[in-house]
Every structure is written in structure tokens, then in C-alpha cells.
Design a protein around this motif. Structure first.
Motif, PDB file in Angstrom:
ATOM      1  N   ALA A  59       0.713  -1.147   0.037  1.00 12.50           N
ATOM      2  CA  ALA A  59       0.046  -0.146  -0.192  1.00 12.50           C
ATOM      3  C   ALA A  59       0.886   1.129   0.108  1.00 12.50           C
ATOM      4  N   LEU A  60       1.978   1.181   0.492  1.00 13.33           N
ATOM      5  CA  LEU A  60       2.958   2.169   0.621  1.00 13.33           C
ATOM      6  C   LEU A  60       3.507   2.721  -0.943  1.00 13.33           C
ATOM      7  N   THR A  61       3.823   1.857  -1.581  1.00 14.62           N
ATOM      8  CA  THR A  61       4.390   2.241  -2.820  1.00 14.62           C
ATOM      9  C   THR A  61       3.190   2.074  -4.050  1.00 14.62           C
ATOM     10  N   SER A  62       2.247   1.420  -3.528  1.00 11.60           N
ATOM     11  CA  SER A  62       0.962   1.180  -4.552  1.00 11.60           C
ATOM     12  C   SER A  62       1.438   0.435  -5.643  1.00 11.60           C
ATOM     13  N   LYS A  63       2.210  -0.604  -5.400  1.00 10.38           N
ATOM     14  CA  LYS A  63       2.841  -1.766  -6.607  1.00 10.38           C
ATOM     15  C   LYS A  63       3.001  -3.100  -6.017  1.00 10.38           C
ATOM     16  N   CYS A  64       3.162  -3.832  -6.615  1.00  9.54           N
ATOM     17  CA  CYS A  64       3.616  -5.157  -6.154  1.00  9.54           C
ATOM     18  C   CYS A  64       4.936  -5.270  -6.034  1.00  9.54           C
ATOM     19  N   VAL A  65       5.431  -5.774  -4.989  1.00 11.65           N
ATOM     20  CA  VAL A  65       6.803  -5.733  -4.525  1.00 11.65           C
ATOM     21  C   VAL A  65       7.205  -7.102  -4.065  1.00 11.65           C
ATOM     22  N   ARG A  66       8.605  -7.482  -4.076  1.00 16.55           N
ATOM     23  CA  ARG A  66       9.051  -8.517  -3.483  1.00 16.55           C
ATOM     24  C   ARG A  66      10.312  -8.157  -2.471  1.00 16.55           C
ATOM     25  N   LEU A  67       9.404  -8.263  -1.107  1.00 17.10           N
ATOM     26  CA  LEU A  67      10.124  -7.837  -0.088  1.00 17.10           C
ATOM     27  C   LEU A  67      11.668  -8.241   0.171  1.00 17.10           C
ATOM     28  N   PHE A  68      11.704  -9.612  -0.247  1.00 17.43           N
ATOM     29  CA  PHE A  68      13.158 -10.061  -0.116  1.00 17.43           C
ATOM     30  C   PHE A  68      14.282  -9.124  -0.875  1.00 17.43           C
ATOM     31  N   GLU A  69      13.741  -8.511  -1.977  1.00 15.10           N
ATOM     32  CA  GLU A  69      14.484  -7.730  -2.865  1.00 15.10           C
ATOM     33  C   GLU A  69      14.533  -6.276  -2.328  1.00 15.10           C
ATOM     34  N   GLN A  70      13.283  -5.897  -2.222  1.00 14.63           N
ATOM     35  CA  GLN A  70      13.308  -4.201  -2.358  1.00 14.63           C
ATOM     36  C   GLN A  70      13.214  -3.947  -0.628  1.00 14.63           C
ATOM     37  N   GLY A  71      12.831  -4.587   0.231  1.00 15.59           N
ATOM     38  CA  GLY A  71      12.602  -4.396   1.524  1.00 15.59           C
ATOM     39  C   GLY A  71      14.002  -4.542   2.260  1.00 15.59           C
ATOM     40  N   ILE A  72      14.076  -4.039   3.632  1.00 18.81           N
ATOM     41  CA  ILE A  72      15.000  -4.338   4.507  1.00 18.81           C
ATOM     42  C   ILE A  72      14.730  -5.534   5.598  1.00 18.81           C
TER      43      ILE A  72
END
Length: 129
Positions: A43-56
């Protein structure tokens, strides 16, 4: 003879039926994110993300826990999105002055210290780079 013919016809029809196929990557959620490929909605970026690549990645401080939490920041780091191992997401807002920031919300506090530390109340739950 009639029974034999009916059995043969039944077997022939059963062999011709095609089982339902599930294609890899066909598991899109309501936002269009493909879970089997590791994507989930942010919801923060309003897109589909892969947390293990883009998150901390935040690793648990309790040795009995094995799953990580993840945090994503918006571009100016005024907001953070915390995703717990259960998949539960929390929005955190930046508090404090520059150089002494923390992000808070839903009873959680995230602050920078040798990477990041996530607390709930006085208890440190996760830490990571």
C-alpha cells in the motif's frame, strides 16, 4: 456384451477428459500480484513488490523465531511499511527531528541503530541492516 461395450465407452470417455491445469504464475491476487513469484501488494508504494529484494530484512532477536520481518520506505523516508512474518502489514510514520528519527505506528517503533531495530513497547523484536 452390452455391459462390455458400456464399460469400454466409459473408459474411452474418461481417458479423453482433460484434468484441470493450474499454470505457474496464474495465482494473481486482487491487485494483480503473483504470490508464487514472491510478489505481494504494498500500500505504501502502490505496486507489487518482492520484499526480499526491495525491503530491509529484520531478523528476530528471539532464537526460537525463524522468520524475518521486512520494512519498506517511501522515497523521502517519511513513511515506512512494516510486514511481519504473518503477512500482517503496518504503516509507520516518521517522528522526531533529522538525525534522531524513528518510525511509529500500531504499537511498533522502528529506529536506526547499527542498521534498524524494531520494538514493541520496551521489547526488541527484530533487528537488521
Amino acid at each position: 456384451m452390452r455391459t462390455l461395450t458400456l464399460m469400454a465407452a466409459s473408459l474411452l470417455l474418461a481417458a479423453c477428459s482433460t484434468p484441470e491445469q493450474h499454470l505457474v504464475g496464474s495465482d494473481r491476487d486482487s491487485h494483480g500480484c503473483i504470490g508464487s513469484a514472491g510478489y505481494q501488494w504494498s500500500a505504501l508504494t502502490s505496486k507489487c513488490v518482492r520484499l526480499f529484494e526491495q525491503g530491509i530484512r529484520l531478523n528476530p532477536t528471539d532464537a526460537s523465531q525463524t522468520s524475518s520481518a521486512f520494512v519498506l520506505f517511501n522515497t523521502d523516508q517519511s513513511k515506512a511499511e512494516l510486514t511481519l512474518p504473518t503477512g500482517e502489514q503496518h504503516q509507520l510514520a516518521r517522528q522526531g527531528m533529522e538525525g534522531n528519527w524513528s518510525w511509529q505506528g500500531s504499537g511498533y517503533t522502528l529506529f536506526p541503530w547499527k542498521g534498524y531495530v524494531l520494538k514493541s513497547g520496551d521489547k526488541v523484536l527484530y533487528q537488521g541492516e
